[in-house]
Design a protein around this motif. Sequence first.
Motif, short mmCIF file in Angstrom:
data_model
loop_
_atom_site.label_atom_id
_atom_site.label_comp_id
_atom_site.label_asym_id
_atom_site.label_seq_id
_atom_site.Cartn_x
_atom_site.Cartn_y
_atom_site.Cartn_z
N GLN A 49 59.67 -13.64 -43.51
CA GLN A 49 59.03 -12.46 -42.95
C GLN A 49 58.77 -11.36 -43.98
OE1 GLN A 49 58.08 -12.76 -39.75
NE2 GLN A 49 59.04 -14.79 -39.91
N LEU A 50 59.22 -11.55 -45.19
CA LEU A 50 59.04 -10.51 -46.19
C LEU A 50 57.59 -10.44 -46.63
CD1 LEU A 50 62.24 -11.13 -48.35
CD2 LEU A 50 61.81 -9.21 -46.81
N PRO A 51 57.00 -9.24 -46.66
CA PRO A 51 55.58 -9.10 -47.01
C PRO A 51 55.33 -9.23 -48.51
CG PRO A 51 56.53 -6.95 -46.58
CD PRO A 51 57.60 -7.95 -46.25
N ALA A 52 54.16 -9.71 -48.84
CA ALA A 52 53.78 -9.87 -50.25
C ALA A 52 53.71 -8.53 -50.98
CB ALA A 52 52.45 -10.59 -50.35
N GLU A 53 53.48 -7.45 -50.25
CA GLU A 53 53.36 -6.14 -50.88
C GLU A 53 54.69 -5.71 -51.51
OE1 GLU A 53 50.23 -6.82 -48.12
OE2 GLU A 53 52.42 -6.82 -47.80
N THR A 54 55.79 -6.06 -50.90
CA THR A 54 57.09 -5.64 -51.42
C THR A 54 57.84 -6.75 -52.15
OG1 THR A 54 58.12 -6.14 -49.28
CG2 THR A 54 57.38 -3.86 -49.65
N HIS A 55 57.61 -8.01 -51.75
CA HIS A 55 58.32 -9.15 -52.35
C HIS A 55 57.31 -10.27 -52.61
CE1 HIS A 55 61.44 -6.90 -50.17
NE2 HIS A 55 62.29 -7.36 -51.07
N PRO A 56 56.43 -10.06 -53.58
CA PRO A 56 55.32 -11.01 -53.77
C PRO A 56 55.77 -12.43 -54.11
CG PRO A 56 55.48 -9.50 -55.63
CD PRO A 56 56.39 -8.97 -54.56
N HIS A 57 56.83 -12.57 -54.86
CA HIS A 57 57.24 -13.90 -55.31
C HIS A 57 57.96 -14.66 -54.20
CE1 HIS A 57 55.86 -12.64 -59.20
NE2 HIS A 57 56.71 -11.62 -59.19
N ILE A 58 58.73 -13.96 -53.40
CA ILE A 58 59.35 -14.60 -52.25
C ILE A 58 58.28 -15.01 -51.25
CG2 ILE A 58 60.84 -14.26 -50.23
CD1 ILE A 58 62.64 -12.54 -51.97
N ALA A 59 57.33 -14.12 -51.00
CA ALA A 59 56.26 -14.43 -50.03
C ALA A 59 55.47 -15.66 -50.47
CB ALA A 59 55.34 -13.23 -49.87
N ALA A 60 55.26 -15.79 -51.78
CA ALA A 60 54.47 -16.91 -52.29
C ALA A 60 55.21 -18.23 -52.20
CB ALA A 60 54.07 -16.64 -53.74
N THR A 61 56.55 -18.18 -52.18
CA THR A 61 57.34 -19.43 -52.22
C THR A 61 58.25 -19.59 -51.01
OG1 THR A 61 59.11 -18.34 -53.47
CG2 THR A 61 57.35 -19.40 -54.74
N ALA A 62 58.07 -18.79 -49.98
CA ALA A 62 59.00 -18.79 -48.85
C ALA A 62 59.15 -20.17 -48.22
CB ALA A 62 58.52 -17.78 -47.79
N GLY A 63 58.05 -20.89 -48.08
CA GLY A 63 58.14 -22.22 -47.48
C GLY A 63 59.00 -23.16 -48.31
N LEU A 64 58.87 -23.07 -49.61
CA LEU A 64 59.68 -23.91 -50.48
C LEU A 64 61.16 -23.50 -50.44
CD1 LEU A 64 57.27 -24.02 -53.56
CD2 LEU A 64 57.71 -25.86 -51.93
N LEU A 65 61.41 -22.19 -50.40
CA LEU A 65 62.79 -21.71 -50.32
C LEU A 65 63.47 -22.22 -49.06
CD1 LEU A 65 62.43 -17.99 -51.48
CD2 LEU A 65 63.72 -19.78 -52.64
N VAL A 66 62.78 -22.11 -47.95
CA VAL A 66 63.34 -22.57 -46.67
C VAL A 66 63.55 -24.08 -46.69
CG1 VAL A 66 62.87 -22.83 -44.20
CG2 VAL A 66 62.42 -20.64 -45.35
N GLY A 67 62.62 -24.78 -47.30
CA GLY A 67 62.72 -26.23 -47.35
C GLY A 67 63.92 -26.72 -48.14
N LEU A 68 64.38 -25.92 -49.10
CA LEU A 68 65.52 -26.31 -49.93
C LEU A 68 66.85 -25.79 -49.39
CD1 LEU A 68 64.10 -25.77 -53.53
CD2 LEU A 68 64.50 -27.94 -52.37
N ALA A 69 66.80 -24.99 -48.33
CA ALA A 69 68.01 -24.34 -47.84
C ALA A 69 69.02 -25.33 -47.27
CB ALA A 69 67.65 -23.29 -46.79
N ASP A 70 68.55 -26.47 -46.83
CA ASP A 70 69.43 -27.42 -46.15
C ASP A 70 70.00 -28.49 -47.07
OD1 ASP A 70 69.09 -26.12 -43.76
OD2 ASP A 70 67.42 -27.37 -43.11
N ARG A 71 69.80 -28.37 -48.36
CA ARG A 71 70.37 -29.37 -49.26
C ARG A 71 70.97 -28.70 -50.48
NH1 ARG A 71 67.93 -31.25 -53.84
NH2 ARG A 71 65.83 -30.57 -54.38
N SER A 72 71.90 -29.41 -51.10
CA SER A 72 72.57 -28.89 -52.29
C SER A 72 71.60 -28.85 -53.48
CB SER A 72 73.77 -29.77 -52.64
OG SER A 72 74.33 -29.39 -53.88
N ALA A 73 71.79 -27.85 -54.31
CA ALA A 73 71.01 -27.76 -55.56
C ALA A 73 71.63 -28.60 -56.67
CB ALA A 73 70.92 -26.30 -56.01
#
Length: 242
Positions: free
Chosen positions: A190-214
Motif C-alpha cells: 500500500q505504500l505510494p511511489a511518491e514516498t517509497h518509490p523502490h518499495i512500490a516498484a518491487t512490492a509484488g516481489l517482496l511479498v512473494g519472497l515473504a513466505d520462504r527463507s532467504a
Amino acid sequence: MAKQMVSDSPRRRRRPTKQGVVLSEQTIIETALRLLRHHGSAGLSARRLGAALGADPSTLYRYFHGIDDLTLAIADELIGRSFHGWEPTGDWWRDLYALGIRSHAAYLDHPQAAVLSASRVSGRASEQSAVDTILGILREAGFPDGAAVRLYRAFVDQMLAFAALDGAELALPDDVRASDRELWRSSYTQLPAETHPHIAATAGLLVGLADRSAYPDALELFLDGARALLQRLEMTRDPAGT
C-alpha cells in the motif's frame, strides 16, 4: 561434584522404565526433541523428561551432567542428521551447497531445538566430523589453509544464523506468524511511489519472497564469492604454487 557417567552398554542392560522404554542417550535426546517441539525451551527439564520417559527425573544424570550437557548432545544430534545420507560429488561448490541446505533443513525440522542449540559448540563426534569434512572440501578445492578456515567459519555461522532466525519464526504461535506475514501484504503493497518509490516498484516481489527463507539465496551468494576468491588466488600463485 559431577555425577558418574555410565558407559553405553550398561545403559542398555538397565531395566525398562514404567512405560517399557529401555533408556539410552539416544532415547533421551529424541524425547528431549519431542518436548522442545511441544513446549519450547522452557519445557526442557529433568522433571518433564522423567515424566515423558516414565523414569525418575534423577535418571537423566546417569547419562548427562545436566540439561546443558543434554543441550550440547542435541546440537550434535542435529549436526549428525545434516550429514546422514550425504555423499560428496567432488564438486566443492555443489557439495557445500548441498550440505548447507541439508543442515538448514535439519535444524528447521526442530525449530525450538535450533533456537536453543545453534549458538553452542558441542565438541562431540558429529561436530568434529563435520568440521573436518567441510575443511577438507575447501582445502581439496585449492583454498590455502588460512582462507579455508575463514570460509569454513563463515559457511557454518551463516547457516546457523539462518537456522536460529528461521527457527525462531517457526517457533512463533501460528496466529502471530500469520499476522507478521500478512503485514507484508497489507502494509508494503500500500505504500505510494511518491514516498517509497523502490518499495512500490518491487512490492509484488517482496511479498512473494515473504513466505520462504532467504538462506538458499544467501548461501549461493556466499559460495559464488568463495569461487571468485579462489579464482583470484589461483591467478596470483606463482608456478611453484606458493
